[in-house]
Design a protein around this motif. Structure first.
Motif: not given
Length: 332
Positions: A187, A223, A234, A239-241
Motif C-alpha cells: 500500500t 483505493k 484499510y 483488501d477493503s477500505i
C-alpha cells in the motif's frame, strides 16, 4: 538571463560573485521562469556546496598546477612561463596546458552528471518520540515504536520514503512537480503538499487528513482520494477500505498531547484512551445508556481522566497494570 553563456556558467559566476546585484537579479528572474530552472539551480548549488574541497575556480593556482603537470612529463619549470604572463612557450607546453584543462573539465562534468549515490537512513523509535526533517523541507513526526526509512537526499523527480510500522504525522512540503509517496509495502499514500496522520498496525492502516488531499493506493491501484477532514481505514487482510467524512478528532493526540471529545459515545472514548495511553480496556457494563462525553484533556495523566469519568458517569474503573476494567457502580 543572457543567452551568450550557458545557465551553468552564469550560475557559477553568481556563486563566485554573490555581490554582483545585476547578475543576482538575472539569476533570480531565470529561476522564477519555470520549476525546472529552480530544480537545476538547487542541484548546482548542492554540488557547489558539496565541493568545498575544490574551492572557487577563481582561486586555482594555474601556474603551480601546470608546473606540476609539466614536471611529470620531463619539462623544467623555467621553460613553462614568461615572467610577465602565464603563456605557454612551446607546442609541447600548449599540449600540457590543454591536457590539464581537459582533465579539469572532465572531472567537473563527471561530478555534475554522475548518478548520485542514494544513502538511506532508517529511524526507529522505541520509548521516545522523534521527528525527521527531510531534504525537501517536509517534516515527519514519529510516535513511540515507529519505524521509517528515507533517503538522505531525494533523487531528482522522486520523493519516496518507506513507512514500516507505528504512528506518524506527516507535514509535506508542496512540490507540484514531485509528488510525495509513503511506501508501506503493498500500500502507499501519495500527496502533493498536505498534512496527515498514518497509523500502521499489522492488520490495518488508518489515515487522517488534516489539510490538502491525498491518494491511498493498494497494489499500485487507487483505493480512495481523501480531502482535508476525511479519514480512511484499510484492512490488510481482506483488501477493503472504509472512508469517513470526518476525521477522528484525536488521531494526532499522540503529537499534540490533546484529547478532544465532542458528543462522543463512551465506547469511542474508551477506544481512544486505549490508543493514546497504550492500555487494554475491558468493558463489563452496558455503556449505550450512559450518554455522551464533551470534554478536553491536555497532557493529563490516565489517573486524572479515570477520576473525571468516574465522577461523571455511574461507573467505576479498576486499573491492573496496563489493563482497565470498566464496571457499573451498581454491580455487586
Amino acid at each position: 538571463m543572457a543567452q551568450k553563456e550557458s545557465p551553468l556558467i552564469l550560475i557559477i559566476r553568481h556563486f563566485n560573485a554573490p555581490d554582483d546585484a545585476v547578475l543576482a537579479a538575472d539569476i533570480q528572474h531565470w529561476r522564477a521562469q519555470q520549476p525546472d530552472h529552480e530544480r537545476y539551480y538547487q542541484e548546482v548549488h548542492q554540488l557547489w556546496m558539496a565541493a568545498a574541497d575544490a574551492g572557487a575556480l577563481a582561486q586555482v593556482d594555474v601556474h603551480a598546477s601546470v608546473a606540476r603537470l609539466a614536471a611529470k612529463i620531463g619539462l623544467d619549470e623555467g621553460e613553462l612561463f614568461t615572467v610577465e604572463r602565464l603563456r605557454p612557450r612551446n607546442h609541447l607546453l600548449q599540449w600540457a596546458v590543454g591536457l590539464a584543462a581537459a582533465v579539469v573539465v572532465s572531472v567537473l562534468v563527471y561530478r555534475q552528471y554522475r548518478p548520485a549515490a542514494i544513502h538511506s537512513i532508517t529511524r526507529v523509535t522505541h520509548a521516545f518520540k522523534d521527528s525527521v526533517l527531510l531534504s525537501d523541507g517536509s517534516m515527519v513526526y514519529l510516535d513511540t515504536n515507529t519505524a521509517v526509512t528515507y533517503p538522505e537526499q531525494f533523487a531528482a523527480g522522486n520523493r519516496t520514503i518507506s513507512f514500516a510500522s507505528g504512528n506518524a504525522f506527516f507535514k509535506i512540503a508542496p512540490d507540484d512537480a514531485r509528488p510525495f509517496t509513503i511506501d508501506m509495502g503493498h500500500t502507499a499514500v501519495r500527496v502533493l503538499g498536505t498534512s496527515f496522520n498514518i497509523r500502521k498496525a499489522p492488520e490495518q492502516i488508518h489515515v487522517d487528513v488534516k489539510s490538502g488531499r491525498i491518494m491511498f493506493l493498494a497494489n499500485d491501484q487507487p483505493k480512495a482520494i481523501l480531502n482535508a477532514g476525511a479519514a480512511a481505514s484499510y484492512n490488510l487482510q481482506n483488501d477493503s477500505i472504509t472512508t469517513f467524512l470526518h476525521q477522528q478528532q484525536n488521531s494526532d493526540a499522540w503529537l499534540t498531547g490533546e484529547l478532544r471529545f465532542s458528543d462522543a459515545p463512551l465506547s469511542e472514548v474508551f477506544r481512544t484512551l486505549e490508543t493514546y495511553y497504550h492500555v487494554t480496556i475491558d468493558l463489563d457494563t452496558n455503556l449505550s445508556t450512559l450518554g455522551k462525553l464533551n470534554a478536553n484533556f491536555n497532557n493529563n495523566k490516565l489517573e486524572e481522566v479515570i477520576t473525571l469519568l468516574e465522577q461523571t458517569y455511574p461507573i467505576r474503573i479498576v486499573q491492573k497494570g496496563d489493563r482497565l476494567i470498566i464496571k457499573s457502580k451498581h454491580a455487586l
